[in-house]
Write a protein that holds these residues in place. Structure first.
Motif, short mmCIF file in Angstrom:
data_model
loop_
_atom_site.label_atom_id
_atom_site.label_comp_id
_atom_site.label_asym_id
_atom_site.label_seq_id
_atom_site.Cartn_x
_atom_site.Cartn_y
_atom_site.Cartn_z
N CYS A 104 0.86 -1.18 0.00
CA CYS A 104 0.00 0.00 0.00
C CYS A 104 0.91 1.24 0.00
O CYS A 104 1.79 1.35 0.85
CB CYS A 104 -0.89 -0.01 1.24
SG CYS A 104 -1.79 1.51 1.48
N ASN B 47 1.28 -1.54 4.01
CA ASN B 47 0.66 -2.86 4.25
C ASN B 47 0.80 -3.70 2.98
O ASN B 47 0.61 -3.22 1.88
CB ASN B 47 -0.81 -2.66 4.62
CG ASN B 47 -1.50 -3.98 4.96
OD1 ASN B 47 -0.88 -4.89 5.48
ND2 ASN B 47 -2.79 -4.04 4.67
N ASN C 259 0.21 4.10 0.88
CA ASN C 259 -0.15 4.97 2.01
C ASN C 259 0.48 4.49 3.32
O ASN C 259 1.05 5.28 4.07
CB ASN C 259 -1.67 5.04 2.13
CG ASN C 259 -2.11 6.12 3.11
OD1 ASN C 259 -1.54 7.21 3.14
ND2 ASN C 259 -3.12 5.82 3.89
N CYS C 260 0.35 3.15 3.60
CA CYS C 260 0.79 2.65 4.92
C CYS C 260 1.83 1.55 4.84
O CYS C 260 2.38 1.14 5.86
CB CYS C 260 -0.42 2.20 5.73
SG CYS C 260 -1.17 0.69 5.11
N CYS D 172 -5.57 0.61 5.97
CA CYS D 172 -5.90 2.04 6.02
C CYS D 172 -7.10 2.40 5.14
O CYS D 172 -7.62 3.51 5.22
CB CYS D 172 -4.69 2.89 5.63
SG CYS D 172 -4.25 2.75 3.88
N CYS E 7 -6.90 -1.06 0.56
CA CYS E 7 -5.99 -1.51 1.61
C CYS E 7 -6.80 -1.96 2.81
O CYS E 7 -7.71 -1.26 3.25
CB CYS E 7 -5.03 -0.38 2.01
SG CYS E 7 -3.98 -0.84 3.40
ZN LIG Z 1 -2.80 1.09 3.42
#
Ligand SMILES: [Zn+2]
Ligand SMILES: [Zn+2]
Length: 163
Positions: A141, A146, A143-144, A158, A155
């Motif tokens: 991901c 993961n 963003n995070c 998040c 995701c």
């Molecule tokens: Zn994420």
């Protein structure tokens, strides 16, 4: 086995016959004893056949016990014979049902545990690349960080939507 059952049945049959004979004899003794007591009361003399009551009652009760035991065993046998196949059938049906459920659950888990590649290959969960064509099966991901499967749309950590 057959001989043992036959022997057992014969013993029970004897037991019932003995029981019935004991009841008849005991009852005869008790009745004779009572008649003697009644006659003795009427004639104001001591009952002479009082011992018949003493003999008669144990014979009668013994006979009843023997007969009941003989029949009780038979009844228990019938109850057993009738209940065993029923429980067997129920058990078989239950185990078949359980097997079906277990199979379905296993199959379901298997499908969930697999990552199906575009090429159709089923790869174990956690695989990063397809074992058949080498396509990447996972991604991170943005963003995070993961680790997600290649075709996840969002995701799971998040909730960011994948492109
Ligand atoms: Zn994420
Ligand atoms: Zn593939």
């Amino acid at each position: 086995m057959e001989n043992n059952i036959d022997k057992h049945l014969k013993i029970k049959k004897k037991l019932k016959i003995i029981g019935i004979i004991l009841i008849v004899v005991g009852l005869g003794c008790v009745i004779a004893g009572f008649i003697d007591i009644a006659r003795a009361n009427n004639s104001y003399s001591a009952p002479k056949l009082f011992f018949l009551l003493i003999i008669g009652f144990p014979l009668l009760f013994g006979g009843i016990a023997c007969t009941l035991w003989g029949f009780a065993k038979e009844m228990a046998r019938y109850a057993k014979n009738e209940s065993v196949p029923i429980s067997n059938e129920a058990g078989q049906e239950m185990s078949t049902g359980l097997q079906g459920i277990t199979h379905a659950v296993k199959q379901g888990l298997k499908d969930e545990e697999k990552i199906i590649c575009e090429c159709g290959q089923q790869n174990d969960k956690g695989s990063n690349f397809c074992s058949a064509c080498g396509r990447p099966l996972s991604k991170k991901c943005p963003n995070c960080g993961n680790v997600l499967e290649q075709y996840d749309k969002f995701c799971s950590k998040c909730g960011k939507e994948m492109e």
